[in-house]
Design an enzyme around this catalytic site. Structure first.
Site, PDB file in Angstrom:
ATOM      1  N   THR A   1       0.832  -1.208   0.000  1.00 20.75           N
ATOM      2  CA  THR A   1       0.000   0.000   0.000  1.00 20.75           C
ATOM      3  C   THR A   1       0.869   1.264   0.000  1.00 20.75           C
ATOM      4  O   THR A   1       0.681   2.163  -0.824  1.00 20.75           O
ATOM      5  CB  THR A   1      -0.898   0.004   1.258  1.00 20.75           C
ATOM      6  OG1 THR A   1      -1.615  -1.228   1.273  1.00 20.75           O
ATOM      7  CG2 THR A   1      -1.872   1.161   1.261  1.00 20.75           C
ATOM      8  N   VAL A   2       1.819   1.331   0.919  1.00 20.39           N
ATOM      9  CA  VAL A   2       2.642   2.542   1.033  1.00 20.39           C
ATOM     10  C   VAL A   2       3.729   2.557  -0.045  1.00 20.39           C
ATOM     11  O   VAL A   2       3.941   3.575  -0.720  1.00 20.39           O
ATOM     12  CB  VAL A   2       3.271   2.658   2.444  1.00 20.39           C
ATOM     13  CG1 VAL A   2       4.116   3.923   2.544  1.00 20.39           C
ATOM     14  CG2 VAL A   2       2.190   2.664   3.527  1.00 20.39           C
TER      15      VAL A   2
ATOM     16  N   ALA B   1      12.475  -4.942  -3.160  1.00 26.23           N
ATOM     17  CA  ALA B   1      12.253  -6.312  -2.658  1.00 26.23           C
ATOM     18  C   ALA B   1      10.788  -6.492  -2.286  1.00 26.23           C
ATOM     19  O   ALA B   1      10.200  -5.629  -1.632  1.00 26.23           O
ATOM     20  CB  ALA B   1      13.130  -6.566  -1.436  1.00 26.23           C
TER      21      ALA B   1
ATOM     22  N   VAL C   1       4.519   7.522  12.706  1.00 29.80           N
ATOM     23  CA  VAL C   1       3.460   7.970  13.620  1.00 29.80           C
ATOM     24  C   VAL C   1       2.581   8.965  12.880  1.00 29.80           C
ATOM     25  O   VAL C   1       3.078   9.927  12.294  1.00 29.80           O
ATOM     26  CB  VAL C   1       4.041   8.655  14.880  1.00 29.80           C
ATOM     27  CG1 VAL C   1       2.922   9.058  15.830  1.00 29.80           C
ATOM     28  CG2 VAL C   1       5.031   7.744  15.590  1.00 29.80           C
TER      29      VAL C   1
ATOM     30  N   GLY D   1       0.950   8.802  10.101  1.00 30.53           N
ATOM     31  CA  GLY D   1       0.994   8.767   8.631  1.00 30.53           C
ATOM     32  C   GLY D   1       1.390  10.070   7.968  1.00 30.53           C
ATOM     33  O   GLY D   1       2.546  10.477   8.021  1.00 30.53           O
TER      34      GLY D   1
ATOM     35  N   ASP E   1      -1.182  -0.893  18.477  1.00 25.90           N
ATOM     36  CA  ASP E   1      -0.683   0.024  17.450  1.00 25.90           C
ATOM     37  C   ASP E   1      -0.460   1.421  18.057  1.00 25.90           C
ATOM     38  O   ASP E   1       0.595   2.038  17.863  1.00 25.90           O
ATOM     39  CB  ASP E   1      -1.704   0.083  16.305  1.00 25.90           C
ATOM     40  CG  ASP E   1      -1.353   1.135  15.268  1.00 25.90           C
ATOM     41  OD1 ASP E   1      -0.559   0.842  14.373  1.00 25.90           O
ATOM     42  OD2 ASP E   1      -1.865   2.273  15.370  1.00 25.90           O
TER      43      ASP E   1
ATOM     44  N   LYS F   1       3.148   3.748  18.800  1.00 29.02           N
ATOM     45  CA  LYS F   1       3.308   5.159  18.416  1.00 29.02           C
ATOM     46  C   LYS F   1       3.558   6.022  19.656  1.00 29.02           C
ATOM     47  O   LYS F   1       4.372   6.951  19.618  1.00 29.02           O
ATOM     48  CB  LYS F   1       2.062   5.635  17.663  1.00 29.02           C
ATOM     49  CG  LYS F   1       1.907   4.929  16.318  1.00 29.02           C
ATOM     50  CD  LYS F   1       0.521   5.143  15.748  1.00 29.02           C
ATOM     51  CE  LYS F   1       0.355   4.483  14.391  1.00 29.02           C
ATOM     52  NZ  LYS F   1      -1.048   4.445  13.967  1.00 29.02           N
TER      53      LYS F   1
ATOM     54  N   GLY G   1      -3.197   5.448   5.153  1.00 28.49           N
ATOM     55  CA  GLY G   1      -3.542   5.459   3.733  1.00 28.49           C
ATOM     56  C   GLY G   1      -2.263   5.592   2.925  1.00 28.49           C
ATOM     57  O   GLY G   1      -1.324   6.289   3.340  1.00 28.49           O
TER      58      GLY G   1
HETATM   59  N1  NAP Z   1      -0.879   1.407   5.184  1.00 34.31           N
HETATM   60  C1  NAP Z   1      -0.839   2.536   5.877  1.00 34.31           C
HETATM   61  O1  NAP Z   1      -1.755   3.349   5.831  1.00 34.31           O
HETATM   62  C2  NAP Z   1       0.374   2.839   6.747  1.00 34.31           C
HETATM   63  C3  NAP Z   1       0.425   4.073   7.428  1.00 34.31           C
HETATM   64  C4  NAP Z   1       1.540   4.385   8.203  1.00 34.31           C
HETATM   65  C5  NAP Z   1       2.571   3.466   8.298  1.00 34.31           C
HETATM   66  N2  NAP Z   1       2.471   2.267   7.647  1.00 34.31           N
HETATM   67  C6  NAP Z   1       3.573   1.326   7.781  1.00 34.31           C
HETATM   68  O2  NAP Z   1       4.183   1.140   6.512  1.00 34.31           O
HETATM   69  C7  NAP Z   1       4.695  -0.185   6.418  1.00 34.31           C
HETATM   70  C8  NAP Z   1       4.122  -0.850   5.167  1.00 34.31           C
HETATM   71  O3  NAP Z   1       2.716  -0.907   5.272  1.00 34.31           O
HETATM   72  P1  NAP Z   1       1.777  -1.320   4.034  1.00 34.31           P
HETATM   73  O4  NAP Z   1       0.394  -0.996   4.444  1.00 34.31           O
HETATM   74  O5  NAP Z   1       2.320  -0.756   2.764  1.00 34.31           O
HETATM   75  O6  NAP Z   1       1.992  -2.914   4.034  1.00 34.31           O
HETATM   76  P2  NAP Z   1       1.605  -3.945   2.864  1.00 34.31           P
HETATM   77  O7  NAP Z   1       0.617  -3.354   1.917  1.00 34.31           O
HETATM   78  O8  NAP Z   1       1.304  -5.238   3.545  1.00 34.31           O
HETATM   79  O9  NAP Z   1       2.990  -4.111   2.031  1.00 34.31           O
HETATM   80  C9  NAP Z   1       4.076  -4.822   2.537  1.00 34.31           C
HETATM   81  C10 NAP Z   1       5.060  -5.040   1.389  1.00 34.31           C
HETATM   82  O10 NAP Z   1       6.223  -5.711   1.904  1.00 34.31           O
HETATM   83  C11 NAP Z   1       6.494  -6.882   1.113  1.00 34.31           C
HETATM   84  N3  NAP Z   1       7.067  -7.871   2.036  1.00 34.31           N
HETATM   85  C12 NAP Z   1       6.567  -8.284   3.231  1.00 34.31           C
HETATM   86  N4  NAP Z   1       7.403  -9.157   3.816  1.00 34.31           N
HETATM   87  C13 NAP Z   1       8.463  -9.298   2.958  1.00 34.31           C
HETATM   88  C14 NAP Z   1       9.648 -10.054   2.993  1.00 34.31           C
HETATM   89  N5  NAP Z   1       9.944 -10.868   4.023  1.00 34.31           N
HETATM   90  N6  NAP Z   1      10.525  -9.938   1.951  1.00 34.31           N
HETATM   91  C15 NAP Z   1      10.254  -9.125   0.900  1.00 34.31           C
HETATM   92  N7  NAP Z   1       9.130  -8.377   0.827  1.00 34.31           N
HETATM   93  C16 NAP Z   1       8.239  -8.475   1.836  1.00 34.31           C
HETATM   94  C17 NAP Z   1       5.171  -7.284   0.507  1.00 34.31           C
HETATM   95  O11 NAP Z   1       5.425  -8.020  -0.668  1.00 34.31           O
HETATM   96  P3  NAP Z   1       4.197  -8.534  -1.619  1.00 34.31           P
HETATM   97  O12 NAP Z   1       3.625  -7.262  -2.225  1.00 34.31           O
HETATM   98  O13 NAP Z   1       4.838  -9.394  -2.645  1.00 34.31           O
HETATM   99  O14 NAP Z   1       3.244  -9.238  -0.712  1.00 34.31           O
HETATM  100  C18 NAP Z   1       4.542  -5.903   0.246  1.00 34.31           C
HETATM  101  O15 NAP Z   1       4.984  -5.395  -0.970  1.00 34.31           O
HETATM  102  C19 NAP Z   1       4.326  -0.871   7.730  1.00 34.31           C
HETATM  103  O16 NAP Z   1       5.402  -0.776   8.641  1.00 34.31           O
HETATM  104  C20 NAP Z   1       3.157  -0.058   8.231  1.00 34.31           C
HETATM  105  O17 NAP Z   1       3.021  -0.096   9.646  1.00 34.31           O
HETATM  106  C21 NAP Z   1       1.409   1.941   6.876  1.00 34.31           C
END
Ligand code: NAP
Length: 430
Positions: free
Chosen positions: A15-16, A45, A134, A136, A203, A207, A304
């Site tokens: 997502t991010v 990766a 923290v 976003g 969560d 933070k 988001g």
């Molecule tokens: N989403 C939000 O709104 C938000 C807001 C603030 C902070 N964050 C933080 O941002 C970070 C990412 O969040 P997200 O929502 O983007 O997560 P996500 O959509 O689950 O994406 C995770 C990504 O990491 C890859 N991945 C996971 N484990 C892996 C491994 N062992 N080796 C290689 N690649 C791996 C996944 O690959 P695949 O695509 O192939 O599955 C995917 O591309 C987290 O720490 C989260 O707490 C997120």
């Protein structure tokens, strides 16, 4: 490295990560004009290289091998967007050992291993940037780390979890139970299929640990943060609070009390006149109180892909700028070793609703138990009569331990049928 192109290795493209990749491409000229560097994502990766991704990155840049990214001599900066502690921790330590600055959005990792990463970065004068970890898209970490460097911060208090704020808003708007509001949040994509980390407060605690560490220059880990989630909040609690002029919010609070840190996450009644009470749905807001500056409020989208990507790209541009200009980075976390106050030793204000026998002398009997533990009562009144009689109390600020002792005593009284609800009250002076 050519003079103004900084090559980025990205761990994770979910997502991010995908939103970061698009922003780096679509806003390349703005970024270059403002930051004086051009960012180029060269390695990525992921877990599954076959997955369709709407990102402007060539297929050959993708790998499943995170180490290949952090070891790649064609990568100048590493951005971690995987989530979870491992392999994120090992990969970032390896990137730093390789002399590459790092950017992460990972609160869980920072709340657990932030000091280890900060040491590794600090030893080499490299950046460890984490604006997105923290709240976003809300710029909050840089104000705390940089803009407020001359300020003595007294308290940081806020709504840092959008899922729970959305659930509490739904409960308040529709009179719904927690379960009904959670189901709606899941239907609309505001809550995950397994909402435990959000609704149990983990969560927000991660933070809170990061905010407390930065605000008070002392290492606070997620495990140091007292934590209560919102699963026990009832529609009745919310209706009672509203009738008295309060909204119920899940708050993360970090404050200095006599030079010791209190860090906690719990639901609280906030006066409807307080700015945090009007923060609705999945929005976040953080109130920072400083000795000189007074009160500041940071408000916006705490999650988001797009909003979070703005924070990540801001960090990348700053880190890239330093690579081009040279110079050592500031240490991410300092540790003055301030004591963490146990919850029992923390001051708070409380709202209690007791289901009691309706007969003369009951109030005096109950008030005596409050007095015995040293908890003084600010307001008390009776609602209903006979079997429906309840006594409602709002205390003055008191120690949590004394309040808990009072509760134990009250539960032992024949005239108290039940402690129907206990909620903390915050933000009265705001
Ligand atoms: N989403 C939000 O709104 C938000 C807001 C603030 C902070 N964050 C933080 O941002 C970070 C990412 O969040 P997200 O929502 O983007 O997560 P996500 O959509 O689950 O994406 C995770 C990504 O990491 C890859 N991945 C996971 N484990 C892996 C491994 N062992 N080796 C290689 N690649 C791996 C996944 O690959 P695949 O695509 O192939 O599955 C995917 O591309 C987290 O720490 C989260 O707490 C997120």
């Amino acid at each position: 490295m050519s003079e103004r192109v900084v090559r980025v290795g990205m761990l994770g493209c979910g997502t991010v990560g995908a939103a970061v990749a698009r922003m780096v491409q679509e806003r390349a000229e703005d970024i270059e004009r403002r930051a004086g560097v051009r960012l180029r994502i060269t390695r990525v990766a992921v877990r599954d290289v076959q997955r369709e991704r709407d990102v402007p990155i060539p297929a050959e840049a993708f790998t499943t091998d995170g180490e290949a990214v952090v070891d790649d001599p064609e990568v100048d900066v590493v951005v971690e967007l995987l989530g979870g502690v491992e392999p994120a921790r090992s990969l970032l330590l390896r990137a730093l050992a390789n002399g590459k600055p790092v950017v992460t959005a990972n609160k869980e990792l920072l709340a657990q291993a932030g000091d280890e990463l900060a040491r590794a970065a600090g030893d080499r004068g490299l950046d460890l940037a984490f604006e997105a970890a923290v709240a976003g898209g809300i710029p909050l970490i840089r104000p705390l780390r940089v803009s407020l460097v001359g300020e003595r911060i007294r308290r940081v208090m806020g709504i840092v979890n959008g899922t729970t704020n959305f659930i509490l808003t739904q409960m308040s708007d529709h009179g719904w139970s927690f379960e009904q509001a959670l189901a709606e949040a899941q239907r609309l994509g505001y809550a995950e299929a397994d909402p435990t980390a959000d609704v149990e407060g983990a969560d927000a605690a991660a933070k809170c640990a990061i905010l407390a560490s930065l605000a008070f220059d002392s290492r606070v880990r997620a495990a140091d943060v007292y934590r209560e989630g919102i699963t026990g909040i009832t529609a009745q609690d919310i209706a009672d609070a509203a009738r008295l002029g309060y909204a119920v919010k899940l708050l993360a609070i970090a404050e200095l009390q006599d030079d010791a840190i209190s860090a906690r996450v719990h639901p609280a009644m906030v006066p409807t006149t307080h700015p945090l009470a009007s923060v609705r749905d999945a929005f976040n807001a953080v109130f920072v109180e400083g000795e000189t500056v007074g009160q500041l409020m940071f408000y916006g989208r705490g999650a988001g892909g797009g909003p979070t990507a703005t924070a990540v790209v801001g960090d990348l541009a700053q880190v890239a700028r330093r690579l081009v200009d040279g110079g050592r980075a500031a240490v991410a976390f300092r540790d003055l070793g301030r004591r963490i106050r146990p919850m029992d030793d923390t001051l708070g204000q409380y709202y209690l609703n007791l289901h009691v026998e309706d007969r003369p002398g009951v109030l005096a009997e109950i008030a005596e138990r409050f007095g015995r533990s040293g908890v003084s009562i600010e307001r008390v009144w009776q609602e209903g009569h006979g079997d429906e009689a309840t006594l409602v109390f709002i205390t003055h600020r008191a120690l949590e331990g004394a309040l808990q002792k009072t509760l134990t005593d009250l539960r032992g009284l024949d005239c108290v049928r039940a402690v129907s609800s206990l909620l903390r009250v915050e933000g009265e002076e705001g």
